[in-house]
Design an enzyme around this catalytic site. Structure first.
Site, PDB file in Angstrom:
ATOM      1  N   GLU A 143       8.018  11.742  21.578  1.00  0.00           N
ATOM      2  CA  GLU A 143       7.618  12.677  20.520  1.00  0.00           C
ATOM      3  C   GLU A 143       8.185  12.194  19.187  1.00  0.00           C
ATOM      4  O   GLU A 143       9.060  12.803  18.581  1.00  0.00           O
ATOM      5  CB  GLU A 143       8.091  14.089  20.892  1.00  0.00           C
ATOM      6  CG  GLU A 143       7.383  14.593  22.140  1.00  0.00           C
ATOM      7  CD  GLU A 143       8.043  15.784  22.826  1.00  0.00           C
ATOM      8  OE1 GLU A 143       7.571  16.170  23.909  1.00  0.00           O
ATOM      9  OE2 GLU A 143       9.025  16.322  22.295  1.00  0.00           O
TER      10      GLU A 143
ATOM     11  N   HIS B 140      10.424  19.005  18.466  1.00  0.00           N
ATOM     12  CA  HIS B 140       9.586  18.380  19.502  1.00  0.00           C
ATOM     13  C   HIS B 140       8.165  18.107  19.011  1.00  0.00           C
ATOM     14  O   HIS B 140       7.753  18.590  17.962  1.00  0.00           O
ATOM     15  CB  HIS B 140       9.455  19.335  20.699  1.00  0.00           C
ATOM     16  CG  HIS B 140      10.688  19.424  21.530  1.00  0.00           C
ATOM     17  ND1 HIS B 140      10.787  18.880  22.774  1.00  0.00           N
ATOM     18  CD2 HIS B 140      11.899  19.991  21.266  1.00  0.00           C
ATOM     19  CE1 HIS B 140      11.998  19.109  23.266  1.00  0.00           C
ATOM     20  NE2 HIS B 140      12.696  19.787  22.368  1.00  0.00           N
TER      21      HIS B 140
ATOM     22  N   GLU C 255       7.734  22.943  17.449  1.00  0.00           N
ATOM     23  CA  GLU C 255       6.721  22.112  18.104  1.00  0.00           C
ATOM     24  C   GLU C 255       5.665  21.662  17.097  1.00  0.00           C
ATOM     25  O   GLU C 255       5.164  22.462  16.317  1.00  0.00           O
ATOM     26  CB  GLU C 255       6.029  22.919  19.218  1.00  0.00           C
ATOM     27  CG  GLU C 255       6.918  23.258  20.397  1.00  0.00           C
ATOM     28  CD  GLU C 255       7.032  22.120  21.415  1.00  0.00           C
ATOM     29  OE1 GLU C 255       6.391  21.068  21.219  1.00  0.00           O
ATOM     30  OE2 GLU C 255       7.788  22.292  22.392  1.00  0.00           O
TER      31      GLU C 255
END
Ligand code: ZN
Length: 603
Positions: A323, A416, A486
């Protein structure tokens, strides 16, 4: 054969293979950070490209063709039916010795290793693949037609799974020819490649002549389940795409997301430290050593006056090596926090930031997608991390504990990337505060950032995520604002960037709006916080079910279809195929050499 002649290499990046002592020393002088420890038996070739043009325009997603799945499956069936007519020629393997140049001693030519395949004539159009560089993870390339290749990725070390990240190079291209690549051992059941996402590419010629950095390319992209059975049930998936290159004899790098290596981080931290303007704003300290012996550093950012009454904030990233966007966002956050703006000064006056920029360094170096060198997902180890097997998690937890003892620890966030959803969003934890204050910080981010989607946020406490940073630290240290940030690998599905890929501009916006949201969240008047609390009240968010099942696709659910047995008993790489159908391309993969025996101790 004259290995020293330019013609011999036909557009292969010659400098990649040169590693005489003299050249190594020269490189060390230029870049002392370039050698990193792998903890494995792998050769690590230097210099993969990092150049990204910051002025690149926003790149649109593609619009999926309605018939693409049919066409891709038709091609797959053809390959099976006409298996005998396929070339099935292994033209790259990162671990097995090459049959093409087994009698050639690279040392004779002052090289440490040779390319696996070396074109014999100028008319030989076979591509020359390479992945033995930092974060590279192509295991094998099989030429099946003149311009079509099946590719197999290395699974994460000590696991048979987690193939999703990819990073490799190819040389000896011909321009305007349509090439097709099929990555045939993907494992996730779905992918953003079916929703408009294109792979990233980098052309050495394009960078040299037109100053083009990493760019999105490829057409006829499709991600589908193929006919190769996995050992413990289920099937593999194929990512297929076609691409035309712009130059003859070019070297192209292809990746799942903008690469961000450990070497890159070391260079960045060094530059940060040596900036005289930032000297009194940031301190770099060693957190611990990783399993492979790489140094994991953390930063303390603040103005270092009147320590005690400052609130504490801990931010971490890159626990999942694939990531990579997390590292870009982290770098932009550090830039902002140590910068000259009025807001940055306010933040340094009122907070102490403790930042761990790369939690899974060994995974990054070795091209893993998710795990560390102990073969585990570090974001499931936060309840009781082991000092030897999960050193960075163990020591980061100590850092959190110490910060909590010293001051009011108000915010924790772990950064992330998300592989199945679009937009930017957060996961938080509900349950300790009846007023649902944990919703406020994500709402402030929504107000400050054009691609932040509050409706994608989730505050559910899922049983199988108890070991994640967000839930474990929330439980143990009662940090109400405890989040996972995210970011989609693809882009947004709303607003002004709808249908565009995320790029560095977006990562910068996310980082800056995150920092500004901290000010909004903790300023003494609480003006915006009050507005958000009203909104929570008015929209009955307070009483709303805390577990919105639609949004619960959290950090690990990508593997919900996986056989849990496979996870419990990690094995060495062995890609199983239906040999009769797909030929011998995958059946004889030898075991990849793993950690040297001495390193295995204590694992
Ligand atoms: Zn992740």
């Amino acid at each position: 054969m004259d290995l020293n002649s330019d013609e011999f290499f036909y557009g292969i990046n010659k400098s990649l293979y040169f590693k005489t002592e003299e050249q190594k020393n020269e490189m060390k002088k230029m870049d002392p950070e370039y050698i990193t420890k792998t903890g494995t038996d792998f050769v690590l070739l230097p210099n993969s490209p990092e150049f990204i043009n910051h002025n690149e325009p926003f790149e649109p997603m593609y619009i999926p063709k309605q018939t693409i799945l049919e066409e891709s499956l038709r091609r797959e069936i053809e390959r099976i039916c006409f298996a005998d007519t396929l070339l099935n020629k292994v033209v790259f393997d990162c671990a097995d010795p090459s049959p093409f140049n087994k009698d050639t001693d690279p040392n004779v030519y002052g090289l440490e290793v040779l390319p696996y395949y070396i074109p014999q004539t100028k008319e030989d159009t076979t591509l020359v693949f390479e992945s033995r560089f930092e974060s590279g993870n192509l295991r094998r390339a099989i030429q099946i037609c003149d311009y079509e290749y099946n590719l197999i990725l290395k699974p994460d070390y000590y696991t048979t799974m987690n193939t999703q990240w990819f990073y490799f190079s190819l040389s000896n291209t011909r321009k305007d020819v349509e090439y097709r690549f099929n990555i045939i051992n993907m494992m996730k059941p779905d992918s953003l490649y079916n929703s408009g996402m294109k792979p990233l590419m980098y052309s050495e010629q394009g960078a040299k002549h037109k100053k083009i950095g990493w760019f999105r390319d490829g057409h006829e992209i499709c991600y589908y389940q193929n006919n190769m059975k996995r050992k413990n049930g289920g099937y593999y998936y194929t990512l297929t795409f076609a691409v035309k290159f712009q130059y003859d004899f070019d070297c192209i790098y292809i990746a799942h997301c903008y690469p961000y290596t450990y070497t890159h981080l070391c260079r960045y931290l060094k530059q940060l430290e040596s900036d005289p303007a930032k000297k009194n704003r940031v301190k770099r300290k060693q957190l611990c050593q990783t399993i492979a012996g790489n140094t994991c550093d953390f930063l303390i950012i603040g103005d270092f006056n009147n320590g005690k009454e400052k609130k504490g904030i801990v931010i971490t990233s890159r626990v999942h090596p694939g990531e990579t966007m997390a590292s870009y966002v982290m770098e932009y956050m550090i830039d902002f926090l140590t910068g000259n703006t009025h807001e940055a000064r306010i933040l340094r006056e009122n907070f102490i930031f403790k930042i761990v920029p790369m939690l899974n360094i060994d995974g990054v170096v070795n091209g893993n997608y998710r795990c560390n060198l102990a073969g585990v997902d570090l974001n499931r180890q936060w309840i009781d991390p082991n000092k030897k097997q999960h050193p960075t998690i163990y020591h980061t937890k100590q850092l959190v504990k110490k910060t909590k003892e010293e001051r009011d620890l108000v915010l924790f966030c772990d950064i992330h990337g998300h592989s199945r959803k679009k937009n930017i969003f957060m996961y938080g934890c509900s349950g300790k505060d009846p007023n649902r204050k944990e919703l406020v910080f994500p709402m402030l981010n929504r107000n400050n950032c054009s691609v932040f989607s509050f409706k994608d946020c989730c505050f559910l406490l899922q049983k199988d995520r108890e070991g994640s940073a967000r839930i474990a630290l929330w439980r143990e240290f009662s940090i109400i604002n405890c989040y996972t940030l995210e970011m989609s690998f693809c882009g947004a599905d709303f607003g002004k960037y709808e249908y565009f890929h995320f790029n560095l501009d977006i990562y910068k916006e996310i980082a800056q709006s995150f920092c500004l949201s901290i000010i909004d969240c903790y300023e003494p008047e609480q003006i915006k916080v009050k507005q958000m609390m009203e909104e929570i009240e008015q929209n009955s968010l307070k009483n709303q079910q805390k577990d919105d099942k639609n949004n619960s696709g959290d950090e690990g659910s990508d593997y919900s279809n996986d056989d849990p047995k496979e996870q419990a008993m990690p094995q060495q790489i062995q890609v199983q195929s239906n040999d009769q159908q797909l030929g011998s391309q995958t059946k004889k993969l030898k075991k990849i050499p793993l950690l040297p025996p001495k390193k295995k101790k204590g694992l």
